[in-house]
Design a protein around this motif. Structure first.
Motif, PDB file in Angstrom:
ATOM      1  N   UNK A  37      -5.386  -8.968  50.698  1.00 26.97           N
ATOM      2  CA  UNK A  37      -4.429  -9.786  49.950  1.00 26.97           C
ATOM      3  C   UNK A  37      -2.997  -9.378  50.277  1.00 26.97           C
ATOM      4  N   UNK A  38      -2.075 -10.309  50.136  1.00 31.82           N
ATOM      5  CA  UNK A  38      -0.667  -9.991  50.388  1.00 31.82           C
ATOM      6  C   UNK A  38      -0.034  -9.250  49.215  1.00 31.82           C
ATOM      7  N   UNK A  39      -0.590  -9.452  48.011  1.00 30.24           N
ATOM      8  CA  UNK A  39      -0.056  -8.790  46.818  1.00 30.24           C
ATOM      9  C   UNK A  39      -1.195  -8.228  45.984  1.00 30.24           C
ATOM     10  N   UNK A  99      -3.570   4.131  38.534  1.00 31.26           N
ATOM     11  CA  UNK A  99      -3.752   2.675  38.587  1.00 31.26           C
ATOM     12  C   UNK A  99      -3.144   2.049  39.828  1.00 31.26           C
ATOM     13  N   UNK A 100      -1.965   2.517  40.216  1.00 32.47           N
ATOM     14  CA  UNK A 100      -1.290   1.939  41.388  1.00 32.47           C
ATOM     15  C   UNK A 100      -2.113   2.157  42.670  1.00 32.47           C
ATOM     16  N   UNK A 101      -2.731   3.339  42.795  1.00 32.42           N
ATOM     17  CA  UNK A 101      -3.567   3.618  43.968  1.00 32.42           C
ATOM     18  C   UNK A 101      -4.791   2.694  43.988  1.00 32.42           C
ATOM     19  N   UNK A 102      -5.408   2.506  42.835  1.00 30.74           N
ATOM     20  CA  UNK A 102      -6.574   1.628  42.741  1.00 30.74           C
ATOM     21  C   UNK A 102      -6.169   0.199  43.101  1.00 30.74           C
ATOM     22  N   UNK A 103      -5.075  -0.264  42.536  1.00 28.86           N
ATOM     23  CA  UNK A 103      -4.618  -1.624  42.800  1.00 28.86           C
ATOM     24  C   UNK A 103      -4.320  -1.846  44.278  1.00 28.86           C
ATOM     25  N   UNK A 104      -3.711  -0.857  44.905  1.00 25.63           N
ATOM     26  CA  UNK A 104      -3.408  -0.984  46.330  1.00 25.63           C
ATOM     27  C   UNK A 104      -4.684  -1.032  47.164  1.00 25.63           C
TER      28      UNK A 104
END
Length: 160
Positions: free
Chosen positions: A132-134, A119-124
């Motif tokens: 986006x900044x975040x 999930x973290x890789x997808x979100x990044x």
């Protein structure tokens, strides 16, 4: 092309609207539709329908990109999510949108090149693709944007 991505769920349904152009992607809006727990299913589905109808009317997407279901364990959860997914697809159809469906594997491969990305890789990758900044929050919102980006990327490559 304007695309609305959907991460289906009965309690929380994520949505994300992007514009896809030759130069990349631009975030239009994103968020979630939350329905109260312990509310009868028909009422929750009506809230999803009403919320999505309003979002589609405001943002005027041409395409709905929705995540296909994949559940290996909890059948009860899968059925509940399937109801929400059906309502989302019906809402898009009634609004005249083209509906495209992508598996979690297709979304992961499109965004990261790796079908077992976390999930973290997808979100990044969502954050980077949209400049986006975040990372968009909550996760359901980021997942919906990932579905929208997947459609944009695959149609640009002539895959669909």
């Amino acid at each position: 092309m304007r695309i609305i991505g959907i991460d289906p769920g009965t309690g929380i349904l994520g949505f994300g609207v992007i514009d896809a152009k030759q130069g990349g992607y631009r975030l239009v809006t994103a968020g979630v539709i939350k329905t109260p727990a312990h509310t009868p299913l028909d009422e929750r589905l009506a809230e999803i329908f009403d919320g999505l109808t309003e979002i589609i009317a405001e943002t005027k997407p041409e395409v709905m990109s929705i995540e296909k279901l994949f559940f290996a364990r909890n059948v009860t959860t899968a059925i509940s999510v399937a109801h929400a997914r059906g309502v989302a697809m019906l809402t898009g159809h009634k609004a005249g949108l083209v509906i495209s469906e992508y598996t979690p594997l297709q979304i992961k491969q499109t965004l990261t090149g790796y079908g077992k990305a976390d999930k973290k890789q997808i979100q990044e990758m969502v954050r980077l693709n949209l400049g986006l900044s975040q990372v968009p929050k909550p996760d359901d919102c980021a997942d919906a944007l990932a579905a929208a980006i997947t459609h944009a990327a695959t149609t640009r490559l002539g895959v669909v």
